[in-house]
Design a protein around this motif. Structure first.
Motif, PDB file in Angstrom:
ATOM      1  N   ASP A  27      55.511  88.415  16.205  1.00  0.00           N
ATOM      2  CA  ASP A  27      54.571  88.088  15.140  1.00  0.00           C
ATOM      3  C   ASP A  27      53.264  88.850  15.346  1.00  0.00           C
ATOM      4  OD1 ASP A  27      53.163  86.788  17.159  1.00  0.00           O
ATOM      5  OD2 ASP A  27      53.794  84.779  16.547  1.00  0.00           O
ATOM      6  N   GLN A  28      52.260  88.562  14.532  1.00  0.00           N
ATOM      7  CA  GLN A  28      51.003  89.310  14.597  1.00  0.00           C
ATOM      8  C   GLN A  28      50.258  89.094  15.910  1.00  0.00           C
ATOM      9  OE1 GLN A  28      48.730  90.093  10.892  1.00  0.00           O
ATOM     10  NE2 GLN A  28      49.768  88.267  10.125  1.00  0.00           N
ATOM     11  N   GLU A  29      50.560  87.993  16.602  1.00  0.00           N
ATOM     12  CA  GLU A  29      49.941  87.737  17.903  1.00  0.00           C
ATOM     13  C   GLU A  29      50.783  88.299  19.035  1.00  0.00           C
ATOM     14  OE1 GLU A  29      46.965  86.518  17.925  1.00  0.00           O
ATOM     15  OE2 GLU A  29      47.050  86.284  15.745  1.00  0.00           O
ATOM     16  N   ARG A  30      51.792  89.077  18.685  1.00  0.00           N
ATOM     17  CA  ARG A  30      52.695  89.732  19.634  1.00  0.00           C
ATOM     18  C   ARG A  30      53.528  88.715  20.415  1.00  0.00           C
ATOM     19  NH1 ARG A  30      49.414  94.192  22.892  1.00  0.00           N
ATOM     20  NH2 ARG A  30      51.503  94.966  23.365  1.00  0.00           N
ATOM     21  N   ARG A  31      53.823  87.591  19.771  1.00  0.00           N
ATOM     22  CA  ARG A  31      54.741  86.606  20.334  1.00  0.00           C
ATOM     23  C   ARG A  31      56.150  86.920  19.849  1.00  0.00           C
ATOM     24  NH1 ARG A  31      50.348  82.881  18.897  1.00  0.00           N
ATOM     25  NH2 ARG A  31      51.366  82.747  16.854  1.00  0.00           N
ATOM     26  N   ILE A  32      57.103  86.921  20.740  1.00  0.00           N
ATOM     27  CA  ILE A  32      58.476  87.299  20.421  1.00  0.00           C
ATOM     28  C   ILE A  32      59.139  86.225  19.565  1.00  0.00           C
ATOM     29  CG2 ILE A  32      60.753  87.841  21.377  1.00  0.00           C
ATOM     30  CD1 ILE A  32      59.286  88.874  23.883  1.00  0.00           C
ATOM     31  N   THR A  33      59.711  86.637  18.435  1.00  0.00           N
ATOM     32  CA  THR A  33      60.376  85.699  17.531  1.00  0.00           C
ATOM     33  C   THR A  33      61.873  85.940  17.430  1.00  0.00           C
ATOM     34  OG1 THR A  33      59.929  87.138  15.627  1.00  0.00           O
ATOM     35  CG2 THR A  33      58.279  85.436  16.141  1.00  0.00           C
ATOM     36  N   MET A  34      62.332  87.135  17.760  1.00  0.00           N
ATOM     37  CA  MET A  34      63.757  87.444  17.621  1.00  0.00           C
ATOM     38  C   MET A  34      64.107  88.630  18.510  1.00  0.00           C
ATOM     39  SD  MET A  34      65.837  88.446  14.109  1.00  0.00           S
ATOM     40  CE  MET A  34      64.979  87.154  13.224  1.00  0.00           C
ATOM     41  N   TYR A  69      58.424  99.682  31.482  1.00  0.00           N
ATOM     42  CA  TYR A  69      58.791  98.294  31.264  1.00  0.00           C
ATOM     43  C   TYR A  69      59.309  97.678  32.563  1.00  0.00           C
ATOM     44  CZ  TYR A  69      58.387  99.215  26.258  1.00  0.00           C
ATOM     45  OH  TYR A  69      57.904  99.532  25.025  1.00  0.00           O
ATOM     46  N   ARG A  70      59.484  96.360  32.543  1.00  0.00           N
ATOM     47  CA  ARG A  70      59.920  95.655  33.744  1.00  0.00           C
ATOM     48  C   ARG A  70      61.048  94.692  33.389  1.00  0.00           C
ATOM     49  NH1 ARG A  70      55.378  92.125  35.982  1.00  0.00           N
ATOM     50  NH2 ARG A  70      55.969  90.915  34.136  1.00  0.00           N
ATOM     51  N   TYR A 118      49.840  96.910  28.505  1.00  0.00           N
ATOM     52  CA  TYR A 118      50.012  95.971  27.398  1.00  0.00           C
ATOM     53  C   TYR A 118      48.751  95.929  26.540  1.00  0.00           C
ATOM     54  CZ  TYR A 118      50.281  91.374  25.127  1.00  0.00           C
ATOM     55  OH  TYR A 118      50.268  90.344  24.219  1.00  0.00           O
ATOM     56  N   ASN A 119      47.601  95.838  27.175  1.00  0.00           N
ATOM     57  CA  ASN A 119      46.331  95.813  26.443  1.00  0.00           C
ATOM     58  C   ASN A 119      46.084  97.120  25.702  1.00  0.00           C
ATOM     59  OD1 ASN A 119      45.603  93.195  27.114  1.00  0.00           O
ATOM     60  ND2 ASN A 119      44.606  93.811  29.019  1.00  0.00           N
ATOM     61  N   GLN A 143      54.750  86.058  24.944  1.00  0.00           N
ATOM     62  CA  GLN A 143      54.057  87.301  24.615  1.00  0.00           C
ATOM     63  C   GLN A 143      54.898  88.494  25.084  1.00  0.00           C
ATOM     64  OE1 GLN A 143      51.066  85.624  22.665  1.00  0.00           O
ATOM     65  NE2 GLN A 143      50.980  87.789  23.086  1.00  0.00           N
ATOM     66  N   THR A 144      54.816  89.597  24.366  1.00  0.00           N
ATOM     67  CA  THR A 144      55.581  90.787  24.761  1.00  0.00           C
ATOM     68  C   THR A 144      55.108  91.351  26.098  1.00  0.00           C
ATOM     69  OG1 THR A 144      54.089  92.135  23.389  1.00  0.00           O
ATOM     70  CG2 THR A 144      56.184  91.458  22.411  1.00  0.00           C
ATOM     71  N   SER A 145      53.990  90.873  26.596  1.00  0.00           N
ATOM     72  CA  SER A 145      53.494  91.327  27.903  1.00  0.00           C
ATOM     73  C   SER A 145      54.505  91.049  29.011  1.00  0.00           C
ATOM     74  CB  SER A 145      52.175  90.637  28.243  1.00  0.00           C
ATOM     75  OG  SER A 145      52.333  89.229  28.260  1.00  0.00           O
TER      76      SER A 145
END
Length: 531
Positions: free
Chosen positions: A201-208, A262-263, A239-240, A228-230
């Motif tokens: 989403d716009q806050e970079r929270r994973i939805t799918m 990535y990790r 990430y920032n 968070q995608t972090s």
């Protein structure tokens, strides 16, 4: 036994059953467990009960064909049974475009109608079914028994209501089926994409995510939901930085592919190539972002090995090539003592070794630029001056090959950027040289500056870049099988070097080309590069 509607409100679990037919339809429509077919059959049953008729049919009409879709009553025609539309009472309904009825067909003007002659239907009432603006069929009720009176206004209104209700149900069923089809297709595409697909989403929270995410990162989908995608990045600072450059309120969604560390869940790091895009609704509302990540660790390893091998071979060739070139130049001092044929061979050899040395230098430069080994200091650079210098340096070649060079808008204010002038001059020279080679005789190459954001463009009017070459134009050793240059040629490294230099400046290079009309290259700098 009492009818459900006669139970008292004090009985446990009692839900009043509506007496009105519209109310009963509401209960049918609101029941999530009923299928479309069940709702259609119950509608027909309610209609037959309300009107006192024996047969209810929902039909689909296309051209002159009438097909039974749903039916209810005594010995009804089976779904799928076809009729000629003109042999049904419904042809009158469709012409009227509204509710039509006959209460005693044998004593009316339609006593000779094929429907009466073939089936003996005395009473009939029907209405068109309009779905998404188109007439799809009819809803009709009939009986072999005549009625003692004509259908009244209330019965017409009830059938009209039934028809509109069912039309909406039909629309909803079509939409649901289409949504299910698209969802199934989307899920299949989502899973078939060769890479980890992550929607945030716009806050970079994973939805799918797709199933490849688990294979690549080791996380189960439910472990990532809402995180968070972090969690996928090897370094929080990366990430920032990615958020500041791409995933922010000002981003337009036109992201160039980029590489990121990535990790995995077990802590192992890898290099991923990321293709990301902004997700928006049709009216422009932002929903979030979609990214496709491919593990390119193995590819990068192979590329490093290849580049190292090319670099080693180039270095090994450089020394003997320089020796040969020096010897030939020394021999050239005594060319007067050589016969005419020997002098021509000497000139050919000198030109060949010069081209060989240039090729080796290009290969070495390309390798150093790709690996970042070439240091690059920057300073305030006048793009207009670079264009003018390049035009001046290429003036003789342009004249000899009947090409005119023209700077457009050169009297405008200067465009200054923070750049390495030597490397940027290399970009301009390479693009201008290619444009000249691609130009027809007596053709014109135009150059100009860009403002807001800062940059420059170079345009030729040649044959254009072949379509099959366009996706790999900036790759190393890319050359066209067709003849795109009128004179000269290339080794397939020039544009690769251009791209590497432009990337080092955090700028973007793009091109527009059309067959037979020419090509325009644009180099655009980031906003913070302007001075």
């Amino acid at each position: 036994m009492l009818h459900p509607s006669t139970k008292t409100a004090g009985e446990t679990g009692f839900v009043p059953f509506p007496q009105t037919y519209p109310g009963r339809l509401y209960y049918i429509a609101a029941d999530p467990d009923k299928s479309f077919e069940q709702k259609a059959n119950e509608l027909l049953a309610i209609g037959c009960e309300a009107l006192g008729l024996d047969l209810g049919i929902i039909s689909f009409v296309e051209g002159g064909r009438y097909e039974v879709i749903h039916s209810y009553g005594e010995a009804p025609p089976a779904p799928g049974t076809p009729f000629n539309l003109s042999e049904t009472y419904c042809c009158h309904t469709l012409v009227a475009e509204d509710v039509t009825s006959f209460h005693h067909a044998g004593a009316s003007r339609i006593a000779t109608h094929p429907c009466y002659l073939n089936f003996g239907l005395e009473s009939y009432i029907g209405t068109p079914l309009v779905v998404n603006g188109d007439v799809f069929g009819t809803l009709n009720f009939s009986s072999a028994r005549p009625r003692s009176r004509a259908f009244d206004a209330d019965e017409h209104a009830l059938v009209r209501f039934f028809g509109r209700w069912f039309s909406k149900e039909w629309e909803r069923a079509i939409q649901t089926a289409e949504l299910e089809r698209k969802t199934t297709l989307l899920e299949a595409v989502f899973e078939a994409i060769p890479g980890s697909v992550i929607v945030a989403d716009q806050e970079r929270r994973i939805t799918m995510t797709n199933s490849t995410v688990r294979e690549m990162f080791g996380f189960r989908p439910e472990d990532l939901q809402g995180r968070q995608t972090s969690i996928l990045y090897s370094d929080f600072e990366q990430y920032n930085q990615a958020g500041a450059r791409r995933f922010n309120a000002k981003s337009t969604g036109g992201f160039e592919p980029y590489e990121m560390r990535y990790r995995r869940q077990n802590g192992e790091e890898f290099t991923g190539e990321t293709h990301a895009t902004l997700l928006t609704t049709r009216d422009g509302k932002r929903l979030g972002y979609l990214a496709v990540i491919r593990d390119v660790t193995q590819r990068k390893r192979v590329e490093r090995q290849r580049d190292h091998a090319i670099s080693v071979v180039s270095h090994e060739i450089k020394t003997p090539a320089s020796t040969i070139s020096g010897s030939l130049q020394l021999l050239g001092r005594f060319s007067d003592h050589l016969p005419e044929r020997g002098q021509r061979l000497l000139e050919i050899s000198l030109r060949g070794t010069e081209r060989l040395n240039l090729l080796i230098d290009d290969i070495l430069d390309s390798g150093r630029l790709q690996s970042g080994q070439l240091s690059m200091t920057t300073q305030a650079t006048d793009l207009g001056a670079l264009l003018r210098d390049s035009v001046r340096d290429h003036a003789v070649i342009a004249r000899d090959n009947a090409v005119q060079l023209k700077i457009v808008g050169e009297d405008a204010a200067a465009v200054m950027v923070e750049a390495n002038p030597t490397r940027l001059a290399q970009v301009v020279d390479n693009l201008l040289s290619n444009a000249m080679k691609a130009s027809p005789a007596s053709g014109t190459v135009e150059l100009g500056l860009l403002r807001g954001p800062a940059g420059f463009w170079i345009r030729d009017h040649g044959v254009g870049i072949p379509e099959q070459l366009q996706p790999v134009l900036f790759d190393r050793f890319t050359r066209s099988e067709s003849e795109t240059f009128r004179f000269g040629g290339g080794n397939g490294l020039g544009l690769n070097i251009v791209k590497a230099i432009v990337d080092q400046h955090r700028a973007r290079i793009s091109f527009e080309t059309a067959e037979g009309e020419g090509t325009t290259f644009r180099v655009v700098f980031a906003d913070d590069a302007a001075r």
